[in-house]
Design an enzyme around this catalytic site. Structure first.
Site, mmCIF file in Angstrom:
data_model
loop_
_atom_site.group_PDB
_atom_site.id
_atom_site.type_symbol
_atom_site.label_atom_id
_atom_site.label_comp_id
_atom_site.label_asym_id
_atom_site.label_seq_id
_atom_site.Cartn_x
_atom_site.Cartn_y
_atom_site.Cartn_z
ATOM 1 N N ALA A 167 3.097 5.994 -2.771
ATOM 2 C CA ALA A 167 4.286 6.780 -3.128
ATOM 3 C C ALA A 167 4.427 6.885 -4.647
ATOM 4 C CB ALA A 167 5.539 6.154 -2.514
ATOM 5 N N GLY A 176 0.809 -1.220 0.000
ATOM 6 C CA GLY A 176 0.000 0.000 0.000
ATOM 7 C C GLY A 176 0.840 1.266 0.000
ATOM 8 N N CYS A 177 1.920 1.253 0.756
ATOM 9 C CA CYS A 177 2.779 2.439 0.850
ATOM 10 C C CYS A 177 3.526 2.678 -0.462
ATOM 11 C CB CYS A 177 3.754 2.290 2.015
ATOM 12 S SG CYS A 177 2.898 2.175 3.604
ATOM 13 N N THR A 178 3.935 1.594 -1.117
ATOM 14 C CA THR A 178 4.617 1.724 -2.412
ATOM 15 C C THR A 178 3.629 2.241 -3.457
ATOM 16 O OG1 THR A 178 6.152 -0.043 -1.835
ATOM 17 C CG2 THR A 178 5.927 0.484 -4.182
#
Length: 154
Positions: free
Chosen positions: A47, A42-44
């Site tokens: 970003a 999710g963070c990738t």
């Protein structure tokens, strides 16, 4: 931290050990986004969505700054692997997470642990919080579009 509150002048240090201050971004709105962990799916996705829309963001007067509790080395790897054009603050002591109220108890798969709530703050040119995207509101695949929609609605 709530809408209308003044953000702290010193935000923290980035992946290169450089101190990041509000005053470094005079005349720009800041997209200060807190995320749980480098290199998770999710963070990738989030970003990379911000990266893919970075040029349009800068055209619209936004600066993007990511924040998580990983260290500078982890951030450097995350930036290099995903070709991120914006700084990531290494908030290892969780001071910024706590100042913005985005660190606390989380639950996943029946497990309880402490972590960062995915949250984005839009800070205006005067250092005042003008919008907050909460974890339930953020769509990682279209987060930049959410920010643009907010800007257009103002």
């Amino acid at each position: 931290m709530n809408i209308g509150d003044k953000a702290p002048e010193v935000l923290g240090t980035d992946q290169d050990g450089k101190e990041i201050k509000l005053s470094d971004y005079k005349g720009k709105k800041i997209v200060l986004y807190f995320y749980p962990k480098d290199s998770t799916s999710g963070c990738t996705t989030q970003a990379c969505n911000l990266r893919d829309n970075y040029e349009e963001m800068t055209k619209r007067g936004f600066a993007v700054i990511g924040v998580s509790v990983q260290d500078e080395k982890s951030h450097k790897k995350f930036i290099e692997k995903n070709n991120l054009p914006f700084p990531l603050i290494a908030d290892v002591d969780k001071k910024l997470n706590e100042a913005f109220g985005v660190y606390g108890e989380k639950k996943m798969y029946g497990r309880t642990y402490m972590g960062t709530y995915r949250t984005t703050f839009i800070i205006d040119e005067n250092g005042v919080v003008e919008q907050i995207f909460t974890p339930k509101q953020i769509k990682v695949k279209e987060h930049a579009e959410q920010i643009f929609a907010f800007a257009e609605a103002k």
